[in-house]
Design an enzyme around this catalytic site. Structure first.
Site, PDB file in Angstrom:
ATOM      1  N   ASP A   1       0.818  -1.224   0.000  1.00  0.00           N
ATOM      2  CA  ASP A   1       0.000   0.000   0.000  1.00  0.00           C
ATOM      3  C   ASP A   1       0.848   1.269   0.000  1.00  0.00           C
ATOM      4  OD1 ASP A   1      -2.408  -1.624   0.306  1.00  0.00           O
ATOM      5  OD2 ASP A   1      -1.786  -1.867   2.393  1.00  0.00           O
TER       6      ASP A   1
ATOM      7  N   LYS B   1       2.609   2.498  -5.043  1.00  0.00           N
ATOM      8  CA  LYS B   1       3.472   2.119  -6.168  1.00  0.00           C
ATOM      9  C   LYS B   1       2.799   2.394  -7.508  1.00  0.00           C
ATOM     10  CE  LYS B   1       3.565  -2.059  -4.553  1.00  0.00           C
ATOM     11  NZ  LYS B   1       2.894  -1.811  -3.279  1.00  0.00           N
TER      12      LYS B   1
ATOM     13  N   GLN C   1       2.102  -5.723  -3.479  1.00  0.00           N
ATOM     14  CA  GLN C   1       2.367  -5.817  -2.044  1.00  0.00           C
ATOM     15  C   GLN C   1       3.670  -5.087  -1.706  1.00  0.00           C
ATOM     16  OE1 GLN C   1       1.565  -9.217  -3.522  1.00  0.00           O
ATOM     17  NE2 GLN C   1      -0.565  -8.719  -3.161  1.00  0.00           N
TER      18      GLN C   1
ATOM     19  N   GLY D   1      -3.927  -4.113  -4.726  1.00  0.00           N
ATOM     20  CA  GLY D   1      -4.766  -3.027  -5.217  1.00  0.00           C
ATOM     21  C   GLY D   1      -3.952  -1.775  -5.439  1.00  0.00           C
ATOM     22  N   HIS D   2      -3.953  -1.267  -6.671  1.00  0.00           N
ATOM     23  CA  HIS D   2      -3.243  -0.030  -6.981  1.00  0.00           C
ATOM     24  C   HIS D   2      -4.254   1.042  -7.360  1.00  0.00           C
ATOM     25  CE1 HIS D   2       0.740  -2.289  -8.057  1.00  0.00           C
ATOM     26  NE2 HIS D   2       0.491  -2.238  -6.774  1.00  0.00           N
TER      27      HIS D   2
END
Length: 425
Positions: A13, A16, A225, A40-41
């Site tokens: 988180d 990135k 991650q 999740g991005h």
């Protein structure tokens, strides 16, 4: 040829996706090489928010090829939902997405296994998985007997393969007191349909990427991650199921290390993590909650509140060395701008001894006390800054101290969610 990696150096988180989105314009290919739909991005482009889980963040830049490599485990319904959602916003991926036929597929039995095992692991302390079947799928991959790769979905023996696995998995789920009932024929029909829709994107990405590097194309590798969640080098067992540090890039993509020239380590100006496990600098007080609210620290995938704490230089220095990091990108500096006092963990204490190396055992990490250094806050709005030189003196001193502790220069600073709010040295 320039091969560049973007690696998170904390517990995920770290924003990135924003860095990948900004760098993509200088590359020909963006590669996602590990993890699954548990990642999740969130990327903000011209005020529009995009939340991506399996598809690389490079899809928001026209003319770039996006590759999902063999080290990923793919959940077909989720990736198809993403493809459809992007198409609904005018981003059609037919000519800009390739998915490895070697990667492994998440099936309903993996999700059922995840649900019944997650809560009771590690003495009752949940690892904190997203219940999306990621760990069980990787377990089957390395166990080899009950694994199905994406390319297998196009083989004539798929029905028999699914039926044989379902027979075994149903017995296993019954032993685990799962209420799940698996219907082999229904699963075959469903995944045959997914395979048909995915067919235009499926390719041998390993040979594609090897051809690309030898032809001098520029490749950006996007980590999922964070390094502290690496299955081999992170805070085991409170980790993800893949090599999420820099050591996983080559295995997950199929590109040898000789083609990688630069590694960017991404961190927040503070620390967060989701799920169980030790967290030496965690703040369970009003300051922690304030950071959570200011930074909107709730999971992209699950919406779960993230645990928040001060920046841990011991952990980040370890992760930077492990991942071969050349430069740092420090995110969320706008959050720190609203705190009158900021602390940094510069060392640990355990049993009366002070040290600055990261422990290899989780229980030792659980017992350490952080040695905190206090820096004054700057209490000035940084969101309109467009150069690092524009930042307040206090913010620049903070960045300099982080760089000193980690032993890597700061090259990128984020002061807000927009593309224009990212400052480069």
């Amino acid at each position: 040829m320039s091969g560049t990696c973007v690696i998170g150096l904390q517990w995920g988180d770290e924003a990135k996706g924003k860095i990948v989105d900004l760098l993509t314009r200088d590359f020909d290919i963006v590669v996602r090489y590990q993890g699954g739909a548990n990642a999740g991005h969130t990327v903000v482009v011209e005020g529009q928010v995009y939340k991506l889980h399996q598809i690389p963040s490079g899809v928001l830049s026209p003319g770039v090829m996006n590759v999902i490599g063999p080290g990923v485990v793919l959940n077909p319904p989720i990736v198809l939902q993403e493809i459809d959602a992007l198409a609904g916003r005018g981003i059609v991926l037919t000519d800009s997405l390739r998915i490895s036929d070697r990667l492994h597929v998440v099936f309903p039995w993996h999700i059922a296994e995840d649900k019944v095992t997650n809560a009771s692991l590690v003495g009752g302390e949940s690892i904190g998985t997203t219940n999306r079947g990621i760990g069980p799928c990787y377990r089957d991959k390395y166990g080899r007997s009950y694994a199905i790769r994406l390319g297998d979905l196009y083989r004539p023996d798929l029905r028999e393969k699914i039926a044989g696995i379902v027979a075994v998995k149903q017995r296993l789920l019954a032993q685990l007191d799962s209420p799940e009932v698996l219907d082999a024929e229904q699963i075959f029909d469903e995944f045959s349909g997914h395979a048909e829709r995915l067919k235009p994107y499926v390719a041998d990405t390993t040979n594609y990427l090897l051809d690309a590097v030898e032809a001098g194309q520029r490749i950006l590798f996007e980590g999922a991650q964070g390094a502290m969640l690496d299955i081999d080098h992170g805070t085991f067992p409170f980790v993800t199921s893949s090599n999420s540090s820099g050591v996983g890039v080559c295995a997950g993509s199929g590109v040898p290390p000789r083609w990688i020239e630069k590694v960017i380590g991404v961190v927040k100006g503070y620390t967060t993590r989701v799920g169980g496990g030790p967290f030496p600098t965690e703040l369970t007080n009003e300051t922690g909650q304030r950071i959570r609210d200011l930074g909107n620290e709730y999971g992209t995938t699950t919406g779960r509140p993230r645990r928040c704490g001060w920046f841990d230089a011991v952990a980040v220095r370890y992760a930077a060395r492990l991942s071969g990091v050349d430069v740092l990108a420090i995110m969320m500096m706008d959050v720190l701008s609203q705190l009158s006092e900021i602390k940094l963990c510069v060392a640990y204490e355990l049993d009366g001894q002070r040290f600055d190396t990261f422990p290899s055992h989780t229980e030792d990490l659980r017992r350490v006390k952080p040695v905190l250094e206090v820096l004054p806050g700057w209490l000035q709005d940084v969101r309109t800054a467009r150069r690092i030189a524009d930042l307040p003196d206090g913010a620049r001193r903070y960045l300099d101290r982080v760089a000193e502790l980690i032993g890597r220069p700061v090259e990128v600073v984020s002061v807000g969610p927009g593309r224009e709010q990212t400052l480069f040295a």
